[in-house]
Design an enzyme around this catalytic site. Structure first.
Site, PDB file in Angstrom:
ATOM      1  N   LYS A 186      -1.132   9.927   1.274  1.00 43.83           N
ATOM      2  CA  LYS A 186      -1.064  11.190   2.025  1.00 43.83           C
ATOM      3  C   LYS A 186       0.246  11.268   2.817  1.00 43.83           C
ATOM      4  CE  LYS A 186      -5.952  11.970   2.485  1.00 43.83           C
ATOM      5  NZ  LYS A 186      -7.142  11.690   3.250  1.00 43.83           N
ATOM      6  N   ASP A 215       0.850  -1.198   0.000  1.00 43.14           N
ATOM      7  CA  ASP A 215       0.000   0.000   0.000  1.00 43.14           C
ATOM      8  C   ASP A 215       0.887   1.251   0.000  1.00 43.14           C
ATOM      9  OD1 ASP A 215      -2.394  -1.365   0.001  1.00 43.14           O
ATOM     10  OD2 ASP A 215      -2.489  -1.488   2.189  1.00 43.14           O
TER      11      ASP A 215
END
Ligand SMILES: C[S@@+](CC[C@H](N)C(=O)[O-])C[C@H]1O[C@@H](n2cnc3c(N)ncnc32)[C@H](O)[C@@H]1O
Length: 213
Positions: free
Chosen positions: A123, A119
């Protein structure tokens, strides 16, 4: 009249197969308890839909494969795929791979570590959750045997470059040139995300390292 063979559906495997949890793992590491015998152990971090662990365990029956997947849903999916393929050399654990590496696996217990499409945590404030980071790579280095391999692939160039930097900071790895973003694999794909990336004609950034000391 010949009886029709009863084909068990994947959903039936999904209902019955469960991934292990941390409490099922031996506190003092014992591969024989998990697999019934001893063999070189390969770890996959973030198994997703389980394509890699099933293909690899089928192709390499004399190795053991431990898949760690944090999502319950995907860990169950992987466990069902392993059961459907009658693989006794693959085990799925639903847990955070960082914890398994830190608290359960002993030094020099792994012959390979596979990290495919981790992943990216886009952000900036979430970046510290990335699995390919210095503290985790330090643990990977400790848990690998000398000569053990680390495979790291992603479709995110920025994460790839940051990951390479982390791996370079942890001394004791050589990058092998046989695998790179330019490598064409004729065996198709290894993982669900790789299939998706190649399907969109996007680049897969691949790297392979070997522990040299
Ligand atoms: C983008 S998917 C890639 C899945 C698969 N490797 C592939 O290439 O298709 C990343 C997977 O890693 C799992 N994951 C994320 N953080 C994890 C962690 N700390 N420990 C274990 N699995 C993790 C996610 O739940 C997800 O299934």
């Amino acid at each position: 009249m010949r009886k029709r063979a009863h084909k068990i559906s994947f959903d039936t495997f999904l209902e019955n197969a469960t991934a292990l949890s941390l409490s099922d793992l031996p506190n003092t590491w014992n591969q024989t308890v998990l697999f019934g015998n001893d063999a070189p152990l390969e770890l996959e971090i973030g198994s997703g839909r389980g394509l890699f662990i099933t293909q690899a365990a089928t192709a390499t029956p004399h190795h053991h494969f431990l898949g760690i997947e944090i999502s319950k849903k995907y860990a169950a999916h992987c466990a069902a795929l392993i059961a459907q393929n009658l693989l006794s050399n693959a085990v799925m654990v639903c847990a955070d791979a960082h914890i398994v590496l830190k608290n359960y696996l002993p030094d020099e217990s792994l012959t390979a570590v596979h990290i495919y499409f981790p992943d990216p945590w886009w952000k900036r404030r979430h970046r510290k959750r990335r699995i390919v980071c210095e503290p985790v790579i330090e643990l990977v280095h400790q848990r690998l045997v000398v000569g053990g391999k680390l495979h790291f692939w992603t479709d995110v160039e920025e994460y790839f470059l940051a990951g390479l930097k982390s791996i370079a900071t942890v001394s004791g790895f050589d990058r092998l040139s046989e695998v790179s973003e330019n490598t064409d694999y004729d065996f198709g794909y290894r993982t669900h995300f790789e299939r998706r990336t190649l399907g969109h004609s996007e680049t897969v950034y691949r790297s392979l390292f070997v522990k040299n000391k």
